[in-house]
Design a protein around this motif. Structure first.
Motif, short mmCIF file in Angstrom:
data_model
loop_
_atom_site.label_atom_id
_atom_site.label_comp_id
_atom_site.label_asym_id
_atom_site.label_seq_id
_atom_site.Cartn_x
_atom_site.Cartn_y
_atom_site.Cartn_z
N UNK A 412 -20.88 3.61 0.41
CA UNK A 412 -21.57 4.79 0.95
C UNK A 412 -21.35 6.02 0.06
N UNK A 413 -20.17 6.09 -0.58
CA UNK A 413 -19.84 7.25 -1.42
C UNK A 413 -20.83 7.41 -2.57
N UNK A 414 -21.47 6.33 -2.97
CA UNK A 414 -22.45 6.40 -4.05
C UNK A 414 -23.71 7.14 -3.61
N UNK A 415 -23.95 7.14 -2.28
CA UNK A 415 -25.16 7.81 -1.79
C UNK A 415 -24.88 9.06 -0.99
N UNK A 416 -23.78 9.07 -0.23
CA UNK A 416 -23.48 10.21 0.63
C UNK A 416 -21.98 10.49 0.56
N UNK A 417 -21.59 11.40 -0.33
CA UNK A 417 -20.18 11.69 -0.59
C UNK A 417 -19.49 12.24 0.65
N UNK A 418 -20.12 13.18 1.33
CA UNK A 418 -19.50 13.83 2.49
C UNK A 418 -19.24 12.84 3.61
N UNK A 419 -20.23 12.02 3.91
CA UNK A 419 -20.07 11.03 4.97
C UNK A 419 -18.95 10.05 4.64
N UNK A 420 -18.89 9.62 3.36
CA UNK A 420 -17.85 8.69 2.94
C UNK A 420 -16.46 9.31 3.10
N UNK A 421 -16.33 10.60 2.74
CA UNK A 421 -15.04 11.28 2.89
C UNK A 421 -14.61 11.33 4.35
N UNK A 468 -35.02 11.90 4.45
CA UNK A 468 -34.80 10.78 3.54
C UNK A 468 -33.30 10.61 3.35
N UNK A 469 -32.84 9.46 2.86
CA UNK A 469 -31.39 9.28 2.62
C UNK A 469 -30.81 10.38 1.73
N UNK A 470 -31.57 10.81 0.70
CA UNK A 470 -31.09 11.86 -0.21
C UNK A 470 -30.98 13.20 0.52
N UNK A 471 -32.01 13.53 1.32
CA UNK A 471 -31.97 14.78 2.08
C UNK A 471 -30.84 14.77 3.10
N UNK A 472 -30.61 13.60 3.73
CA UNK A 472 -29.52 13.48 4.69
C UNK A 472 -28.18 13.72 4.00
N UNK A 473 -28.01 13.22 2.77
CA UNK A 473 -26.75 13.38 2.04
C UNK A 473 -26.48 14.86 1.75
N UNK A 474 -27.51 15.61 1.32
CA UNK A 474 -27.31 17.04 1.04
C UNK A 474 -27.15 17.83 2.34
N UNK A 475 -27.83 17.39 3.39
CA UNK A 475 -27.66 18.03 4.69
C UNK A 475 -26.20 17.90 5.15
N UNK A 476 -25.62 16.71 5.00
CA UNK A 476 -24.22 16.51 5.39
C UNK A 476 -23.28 17.37 4.55
N UNK A 477 -23.60 17.54 3.26
CA UNK A 477 -22.77 18.37 2.38
C UNK A 477 -22.77 19.82 2.85
N UNK A 479 -23.57 20.80 6.01
CA UNK A 479 -23.11 20.89 7.40
C UNK A 479 -21.66 20.47 7.58
N UNK A 480 -20.94 20.25 6.47
CA UNK A 480 -19.56 19.79 6.56
C UNK A 480 -18.68 20.80 7.29
N UNK A 481 -19.06 22.07 7.25
CA UNK A 481 -18.30 23.11 7.94
C UNK A 481 -19.00 23.45 9.26
N UNK A 541 -18.88 29.03 -1.48
CA UNK A 541 -18.23 28.33 -2.61
C UNK A 541 -17.93 26.87 -2.26
N UNK A 542 -17.43 26.63 -1.04
CA UNK A 542 -17.14 25.25 -0.63
C UNK A 542 -18.42 24.43 -0.54
N UNK A 543 -19.49 25.06 -0.03
CA UNK A 543 -20.77 24.35 0.08
C UNK A 543 -21.32 23.99 -1.29
N UNK A 544 -21.21 24.94 -2.24
CA UNK A 544 -21.70 24.67 -3.61
C UNK A 544 -20.96 23.48 -4.21
N UNK A 545 -19.63 23.44 -4.01
CA UNK A 545 -18.84 22.33 -4.55
C UNK A 545 -19.26 21.01 -3.91
N UNK A 546 -19.48 21.01 -2.59
CA UNK A 546 -19.93 19.80 -1.90
C UNK A 546 -21.28 19.35 -2.42
#
Length: 558
Positions: A412-421, A468-477, A479-481, A541-546
């Motif tokens: 999953x980390x290959x597609x959605x880093x935040x979710x995998x973490x 899309x899976x890509x949009x969901x991945x950036x959304x999670x990044x 929405x992590x906070x 800053x945290x969001x940019x890094x994510x």
């Protein structure tokens, strides 16, 4: 290998030899040569060569099996005996012959000339041929297993995988020590070499050793009785670990029974490691306990290799193989156990487990053998998770599910880093509570099953939200906070995720993640979008890094 002479021929032979040696016209050198020739004829008699060949073939096959591969060298008195021994071995094992230098499991290395007998010519070659055979002898993976020599390679030649020397030639002094040193190189699981004496070099070896210091002599060889004692000691330690667990079918059962027993043994060792932990909250302690078991089996395997030619070793061969199968399987899940020898160890273990299965071929359903009947190929399917909860071997089920979850999270980390973490942290937290005693094996297994179900459900979230899976991945990044979600709401974050994705796709260069100036431009681009969209500045800053981590993972898949 004793030399038996016909009683009726002994007086005639003795008389002829005595008359020859008493001839005053012969020089000392000629007399010595006559003695050698006589001994060579006796040693090279057809009956004796056949006896030595049969013993050597049986011994070497058992030795190679016990050492998990490797090679051997046979030293003969003369080129004639070299050829005779080769022919006798090939008569017993025709598939060991090879017409070319690159083929065959048995080869002779010797020099010669065109005047030598025709049947010798296939074994005679120049330096190029000898170099090619030397390369084959040094290559662990090459099918060449036995090299027959007279004088060649007894000094200067080094092949670490060569572990056995068959001596059928009188040798003494430094030459003898040089010769047997061809097989004493330590390599991987090879603890030392073995010298098999057919001619009687024992006294000559003792004489040669007398030139060494006591310390050197103590390091030169190990008596087989000492090797067997070391084997019994190592075997006793491993058997003690399994005290209370019946693994006998793993040694004597059918292939399917062995497979089931392997699972039970792994589960037992998992329980044993828990009893060895001094600090219950320490994952390091648990890994160290497992490491101790692995080390005990490695010691057992080395002791077995040293004594593999003994009756004791042959009697416990399958039991050692079963323990090695358990060790090899557990080593896959132990990070500290990784080394280049694991592949060979697994080969040895597999070979021991399936020994005898070829004669009575049986197709094994591994899921059924483990007590599972689900035909669903999805490892995290509800049916699979339900069955794994019902397994009697809870520790084994826990280890298996942990590996599956780690693999799924890594994927999953290959597609959605935040979710995998998030899932990785959740898994680590559950295991930490388990090792601290806050959860038992059944409870942590339930927590991991729930996590597996959530992983499966997470894959469908994007479709339900229209992303899309890509949009969901950036959304999670983004929405992590929780503060960002509370301040902006889901719809606003979805819109930002879609815009960030389009911007990154339009502006990212092939190697942007490796160039700092390119990464700086991407960081600025993301910051502008967040600022314009009203993303909380204290989280920017945290969001940019994510987002950049997610972008890197996203683009690496392209």
């Amino acid at each position: 290998a004793r030399i038996e002479l016909d009683d009726g021929q002994k007086p005639l032979i003795d008389a002829e030899i005595e008359a020859m040696l008493e001839d005053e016209t012969l020089s000392d050198r000629e007399k010595q040569k006559a003695k050698w020739t006589t001994t060579e004829r006796l040693v090279g008699s057809d009956k004796r060569i056949a006896q030595v060949a049969a013993d050597m073939v049986a011994h070497l096959e058992a030795r190679i099996d016990g050492m998990n591969g490797g090679k051997a060298m046979a030293v003969c008195m003369s080129r004639r005996i070299c050829v005779a021994l080769y022919d006798a071995i090939i008569a017993l094992r025709p598939d060991c012959h090879g017409d070319g230098d690159a083929d065959g499991a048995v080869k002779i290395v010797m020099t010669g000339s065109a005047s030598d007998p025709v049947e010798w010519q296939q074994h005679i070659g120049n330096k190029k041929r000898r170099d090619a055979l030397a390369n084959r002898a040094r290559d662990e993976g090459d099918p060449l297993k036995l090299v027959i020599v007279r004088d060649m390679w007894l000094t200067g030649f080094d092949a670490p995988s060569m572990h056995t020397m068959y001596v059928d030639k009188p040798m003494r002094g430094h030459g003898l020590m040089q010769a047997i040193a061809r097989v004493n190189r330590v390599l991987g699981d090879k603890p030392g070499g073995l010298v098999v004496d057919y001619i009687g070099i024992g006294q000559n070896l003792r004489n040669a050793l007398s030139q060494y210091t006591d310390s050197d002599r103590s390091k030169t060889g190990i008596d087989e009785e000492d090797a067997v004692a070391a084997l019994n000691e190592a075997l006793g330690i491993v058997r003690t670990i399994f005290h209370g667990h019946d693994y006998s079918v793993g040694v004597t059962g059918t292939p399917q029974e062995r497979l089931v027993a392997l699972g039970g043994a792994i589960d037992w060792v998992s329980k044993w490691t828990e009893t060895q932990i001094r600090d219950a909250s320490s994952e390091t302690e648990r890994a160290a306990a497992k490491r101790r078991f692995l080390d005990h089996v490695v010691t057992l395997r080395k002791a077995f290799a040293l004594s593999s030619a003994s009756d004791t070793a042959r009697a416990v061969r399958d039991e050692v193989g079963f323990f090695e199968a358990v060790r090899a399987q557990l080593a896959k899940t132990t990070a500290t156990a990784g080394n280049s020898g694991n592949a060979k160890a697994r080969e040895f273990a597999i070979g021991q487990l399936i020994d005898g299965a070829v004669a009575n071929i049986e197709i094994i359903d591994v899921l059924k053998a483990a007590g599972m009947t689900s035909p669903d190929i999805s490892v995290l399917s509800p049916e699979f998770l339900d069955e794994i909860q019902r397994l009697d071997q809870k520790n084994l089920a826990l280890e298996a599910l942990k590996r599956l979850l780690n693999g799924e999270i890594k994927s999953r980390a290959k597609g959605n880093v935040t979710e995998a973490k998030q899932f990785s942290e959740r898994l680590e937290a559950a295991l930490a509570r388990y090792h601290a005693g806050a959860l038992d094996s059944l409870q942590v297994l339930q927590a991991m099953v729930d996590m597996a179900k959530d992983l499966s459900a997470a894959a469908a979230r994007g479709e339900q939200d229209g992303l899309s899976p890509e949009e969901r991945a950036f959304y999670d990044a983004l929405a992590a906070h929780k503060t960002a979600m509370e301040a902006m709401g889901s719809d606003a974050l979805k819109a930002i995720a879609a815009e960030v994705l389009i911007a990154l796709q339009s502006n990212a260069t092939v190697d942007w993640n490796r160039r700092e100036n390119a990464r700086a431009r991407m960081r600025t681009l993301v910051k502008r979008i967040l600022k314009r969209r009203g993303y909380p500045p204290d989280l920017s800053d945290a969001a940019v890094q994510n987002v950049l981590e997610q972008a890197e993972a996203f683009l690496l898949q392209k």
